[in-house]
Design an enzyme around this catalytic site. Structure first.
Site, PDB file in Angstrom:
ATOM      1  N   ASP A 134     -57.088 -24.589 -56.759  1.00  0.00           N
ATOM      2  CA  ASP A 134     -58.166 -23.689 -57.167  1.00  0.00           C
ATOM      3  C   ASP A 134     -58.507 -23.862 -58.639  1.00  0.00           C
ATOM      4  O   ASP A 134     -59.409 -23.205 -59.144  1.00  0.00           O
ATOM      5  CB  ASP A 134     -57.777 -22.228 -56.883  1.00  0.00           C
ATOM      6  N   ASP A 460     -51.517 -11.435 -47.733  1.00  0.00           N
ATOM      7  CA  ASP A 460     -50.445 -11.735 -46.788  1.00  0.00           C
ATOM      8  C   ASP A 460     -50.098 -10.538 -45.899  1.00  0.00           C
ATOM      9  O   ASP A 460     -49.992 -10.657 -44.680  1.00  0.00           O
ATOM     10  CB  ASP A 460     -49.198 -12.263 -47.521  1.00  0.00           C
TER      11      ASP A 460
HETATM   12  O1  LIG Z   1     -57.325 -17.535 -56.660  1.00  0.00           O
HETATM   13  C1  LIG Z   1     -56.194 -17.801 -56.295  1.00  0.00           C
HETATM   14  C2  LIG Z   1     -55.082 -17.017 -56.660  1.00  0.00           C
HETATM   15  C3  LIG Z   1     -53.821 -17.397 -56.225  1.00  0.00           C
HETATM   16  N1  LIG Z   1     -53.649 -18.508 -55.480  1.00  0.00           N
HETATM   17  C4  LIG Z   1     -52.276 -18.925 -55.071  1.00  0.00           C
HETATM   18  O2  LIG Z   1     -51.612 -17.861 -54.469  1.00  0.00           O
HETATM   19  C5  LIG Z   1     -50.213 -18.066 -54.586  1.00  0.00           C
HETATM   20  C6  LIG Z   1     -49.520 -16.772 -54.967  1.00  0.00           C
HETATM   21  O3  LIG Z   1     -49.797 -16.411 -56.285  1.00  0.00           O
HETATM   22  P1  LIG Z   1     -48.657 -15.990 -57.323  1.00  0.00           P
HETATM   23  O4  LIG Z   1     -49.317 -15.748 -58.608  1.00  0.00           O
HETATM   24  O5  LIG Z   1     -47.550 -16.956 -57.238  1.00  0.00           O
HETATM   25  O6  LIG Z   1     -48.244 -14.593 -56.778  1.00  0.00           O
HETATM   26  P2  LIG Z   1     -46.821 -14.015 -56.307  1.00  0.00           P
HETATM   27  O7  LIG Z   1     -46.806 -12.591 -56.681  1.00  0.00           O
HETATM   28  O8  LIG Z   1     -45.719 -14.853 -56.730  1.00  0.00           O
HETATM   29  O9  LIG Z   1     -47.047 -14.171 -54.754  1.00  0.00           O
HETATM   30  C7  LIG Z   1     -46.687 -13.307 -53.716  1.00  0.00           C
HETATM   31  O10 LIG Z   1     -47.685 -12.310 -53.492  1.00  0.00           O
HETATM   32  C8  LIG Z   1     -48.989 -12.799 -53.209  1.00  0.00           C
HETATM   33  C9  LIG Z   1     -49.856 -11.611 -52.867  1.00  0.00           C
HETATM   34  O11 LIG Z   1     -49.978 -10.750 -53.945  1.00  0.00           O
HETATM   35  C10 LIG Z   1     -48.976 -13.777 -52.051  1.00  0.00           C
HETATM   36  O12 LIG Z   1     -50.235 -14.374 -51.976  1.00  0.00           O
HETATM   37  C11 LIG Z   1     -47.952 -14.848 -52.299  1.00  0.00           C
HETATM   38  O13 LIG Z   1     -47.910 -15.776 -51.248  1.00  0.00           O
HETATM   39  C12 LIG Z   1     -46.601 -14.215 -52.511  1.00  0.00           C
HETATM   40  O14 LIG Z   1     -45.617 -15.206 -52.739  1.00  0.00           O
HETATM   41  C13 LIG Z   1     -50.026 -19.167 -55.635  1.00  0.00           C
HETATM   42  O15 LIG Z   1     -49.645 -20.345 -54.975  1.00  0.00           O
HETATM   43  C14 LIG Z   1     -51.395 -19.294 -56.230  1.00  0.00           C
HETATM   44  O16 LIG Z   1     -51.667 -20.566 -56.688  1.00  0.00           O
HETATM   45  C15 LIG Z   1     -54.729 -19.289 -55.100  1.00  0.00           C
HETATM   46  O17 LIG Z   1     -54.577 -20.295 -54.436  1.00  0.00           O
HETATM   47  N2  LIG Z   1     -55.979 -18.903 -55.528  1.00  0.00           N
END
Ligand SMILES: O=c1ccn([C@@H]2O[C@H](COP(=O)(O)OP(=O)(O)O[C@H]3O[C@H](CO)[C@@H](O)[C@H](O)[C@H]3O)[C@@H](O)[C@H]2O)c(=O)[nH]1
Ligand SMILES: [Mn+2]
Length: 748
Positions: A134, A460
């Protein structure tokens, strides 16, 4: 098809938790008794008695929800050794990695994620790995391309020596030591290992040089498309980095780079949007019946996990399992988890419990059945009624004839193993770009009936709930070794922002048209499952009653009143029993699962802290969204890899702060509790000095407990640099304290 005459591929077992149930019910009786006590003496006391009654009612209600969630936990076992015998032709799987920003999510981490996914113990001709970027960054394409070159040595090495952790970054940091199989001399192994290490160091250096701009990426050839792009303004880019052309099972899986089209003013729906593009792009390229998705920092910790997942997806009765949720560990967790990152209880208690009802919640990483993502209900699947008219398919899936054709197959095929694979992946690129364009979803059902739902930043959770509402069940699978391992954010602004995002997402779902109550009435969401979802979604709602309750002792001490029974009163036994039983239950549970006392306390303490930081601000974000003032934004978590000095130095585990408003309420609360505790010591007199009616041991006890819970902030008051609470935050907090004390004076 799995052969029913052969050995079962998996087993579901209900766990015995009678003791736990009894304790939970005792606590429930005690809570109700406390409420009765409140009601009996309501008229004798002022409004604080009433507020205490409201908070305790909330807590009792929440306890009921808690009992429901935990009531019937289950465990699943798999037997992958019988998989090939039952299913000689294993089904393909499409694997998705999402990444957003090379500065927050280092390309070397993404490269490691891709490497361990490509190295899973599963026939390579049955795996296709898609990386969604992204950030539209040539750095990501470059890193993944370089990683695929290293993969040619790394994957055979891992498979030959049966390495457990196949992310080289972890392997070479000694995360888990591997020894060679007994029939191979350790010298040969060590020589090969050394060679791998050298190659990995070269890969790392190349990527780091590119990231630091020492050797800028030449924007020509394969990279020319990036020449005039901006992060939020560019066409769709799809590149086949590696194709397993001969389709050989011990080769390398396909590897595809996808950067969906982005335009300013076009709503991209964050990760949910990215997942939908990945679903469509893979849908026109490899169209596997199953998918696995991971975040850019989520490594595989158990190389057999895909086989084990297949046992569940193919082996359960009626194949009603829509998705599989696994627990995620973190490899950079500090000793005793000072920042409460480990979601151990969420999986062990909530996940297992829900798995005993209709299935675990979905959180972040997991396996899905493609037809479920395409919106097929369980009834339609069971009755083989997935086939829809061409017109209807077009309305739902959009204009791509290829997608419609393949999705029709996916929805109607009764076997989950038969799929037409394209002859040549490069021939699909044009179609892939079409389905990855901004306008593709216009006037289609993507984001509502089909794919990942839009409208919440916790996509999710919503996805899991939607799937359950369509009558499917799901599995919580906790294998040994655990399936996935990711990076944990350090305790400070990063973790607070993450918790705020989760809580905001939960509130968004709670107030949406698809909240669990509506779904339970209108759809196939079971009542107990609905209550379990309410429990999860309301977790952060508790922040408000908790805040009020924690202010009661302050109010009592300042105004010389009390809100808890006096020591020696019969009702005081209730309070003591409640506190003791619940804490003993929590500590024995944790220690029974091999956790230290300190870790258990850290988790409890972090709940207190999150409630008055991230969760409180989630309320605010949510209210702003409700009134249309601003949208909730997905703030990507910065991926963090502590150095040895971070983990072992004097500052290991220390909380860090910035000047965010999120730290004002908790600092103010800390000041308040410290003030009231100091009052008797300093000889300060309460505002309203009526003898015999003042606070007792319990009021002081609650305040002392709050100060202990906020201990990292006590240290923050005196800390320096980023480890200290900024002066401006302290001033704002002090001002809030004065206002609160004035209010007490007016009311008391
Ligand atoms: O516009 C976006 C925003 C995020 N992501 C991806 O979403 C994932 C999760 O984002 P992250 O910042 O790592 O959030 P976490 O809080 O660690 O993630 C948890 O919580 C999220 C929901 O809030 C879920 O989407 C994730 O799968 C879950 O692991 C990452 O791979 C990002 O690259 C995208 O692809 N596009
Ligand atoms: Mn993450």
């Amino acid at each position: 098809m799995a052969n029913s005459a052969s050995h079962p591929l998996c087993e579901k077992k209900f766990l015995n938790n009678t003791k736990d149930r009894v304790v939970d019910l005792i606590v429930l009786v005690l809570l109700f008794s406390l409420l009765v006590y409140r009601l009996l003496y309501l008229s004798d006391h002022g409004f604080i008695w009433f507020i205490a009654f409201l908070c305790e009612s909330w807590y009792t209600f929440f306890w009921l929800l808690w009992i429901n969630v935990k009531w019937s936990p289950v465990d699943y076992k798999t037997y992958p050794q019988f998989l090939l015998q039952s299913v000689p032709d294993l089904p393909p799987i499409d694997v998705f990695v999402t990444t957003t920003d090379p500065m927050l999510e280092p390309p070397i981490t993404t490269a490691n994620t891709v490497l361990c996914l490509m190295a899973v113990d599963y026939p390579a001709n049955k795996v296709a790995c898609y990386v969604s970027d992204d950030g539209c960054s040539p750095l990501t394409l470059y890193s993944v391309t370089e990683a695929s070159k290293f993969a040619r040595f790394w994957i055979p090495f891992c498979k030959k020596y049966n390495i457990q952790v196949r992310a080289p970054m972890l392997y070479f940091s000694g995360y888990s030591a591997s020894s060679p199989p007994s029939n191979i001399s350790s010298e040969i192994f060590q020589a090969e290992e050394r060679k791998m290490k050298e190659e990995y160091e070269k890969l790392k250096e190349k990527i780091e040089d590119a990231v630091q701009g020492k050797i800028p990426i030449d924007l020509s050839g394969d990279y020319a498309v990036f020449a005039n792009t901006e992060k939020n303004n560019h066409p769709a880019i799809v590149k086949v980095i590696w194709e397993n052309k001969e389709r050989i099972s011990n080769g390398l899986p396909h590897l595809i780079y996808v950067s969906r089209e982005k335009r300013p003013n076009h709503q991209h729906h964050y990760k949910a949007g990215a997942m939908n593009v990945l679903t469509r792009v893979s849908g026109v390229m490899t169209n596997a019946p199953f998918t696995l998705n991971v975040d850019s920092d989520m490594f595989i910790n158990n190389p057999k996990i895909v086989q084990q997942a297949m046992c569940l997806l193919l082996g359960l009765n009626h194949r009603d399992c829509a998705y599989i949720q696994c627990r995620e560990l973190s490899y950079n967790e500090l000793k005793d988890d000072p920042f409460g990152n480990d979601l151990f209880a969420a999986f062990e208690l909530v996940g297992r419990g829900m798995a005993g009802i209709q299935g675990s919640f979905f959180g972040g990483t997991g396996f899905h059945r493609r037809k479920v993502v395409y919106g097929l209900t369980f009834d339609a699947h069971a009755n083989e009624q997935g086939k829809l008219s061409y017109e209807e398919m077009k309305r739902r899936f959009g204009n791509s004839t290829k997608l419609i054709k393949l999705a029709t197959q996916t929805l109607s095929v009764e076997s989950d193993t038969k799929v037409d694979q394209p002859e040549d992946l490069s021939s699909c690129i044009e179609m892939a770009c079409q389905v990855a364009s901004c306008d593709y979803e216009l006037e289609t059902a993507w984001g509502s009936e089909v794919g990942w739902m839009y409208g919440s930043i916790t996509e999710d959770l919503v996805m899991g709930m939607k799937i359950h509402s369509q009558g499917w069940s799901s599995v919580l699978y906790l294998p040994d070794p655990p399936a996935f391992i990711g990076s944990a954010p350090p305790g400070g602004p990063i973790v607070t922002i993450q918790k705020k995002r989760w809580a905001t997402g939960q509130l968004e779902v709670l107030s949406s048209r698809n909240n669990p109550i509506v779904l339970a009435v209108k759809t196939k969401l079971k009542l107990r499952q609905c209550l379990a979802y309410i429990f999860i979604l309301m977790w952060c709602v508790s922040a408000l009653p908790e805040l009020l309750y924690s202010l009661l002792p302050v109010y009592s001490i300042v105004t010389n009143s009390h809100f808890l029974p006096k020591v020696g009163e019969v009702a005081s036994v209730l309070v003591v029993a409640l506190v003791l039983i619940q804490n003993i239950q929590t500590f024995t549970f944790s220690m029974g699962h091999g956790q230290s006392l300190r870790k258990c306390w850290n988790t409890i303490r972090m709940n207190r802290i999150t409630n008055v930081t991230g969760n409180l601000f989630a309320y605010l974000t949510w209210i702003l969204k409700l009134f249309g003032i601003s949208e909730a934004v997905f703030e990507v978590t910065k991926k963090y890899h502590p150095t040895i000095s971070d983990r072992e130095g004097a500052y290991a585990g220390r909380f860090s702060f910035d000047d965010s408003a999120m730290y004002v309420p908790i600092t103010a609360l800390l000041f308040l509790h410290m003030t009231v505790l100091a009052m008797p010591l300093l000889g300060l007199r309460p505002l309203n000095d009526v003898v015999g009616y003042g606070p007792g041991l319990f009021e002081y006890g609650v305040s002392a407990y709050m100060v202990l819970s906020y201990w990292p902030y006590v240290r923050g008051l005196f800390g320096k640099g980023k480890y200290g609470i900024p002066f401006s935050t302290k001033c704002k907090a002090a001002l809030s304290v004065l206002i609160f004390l004035l209010l007490c004076r007016l009311l008391g």
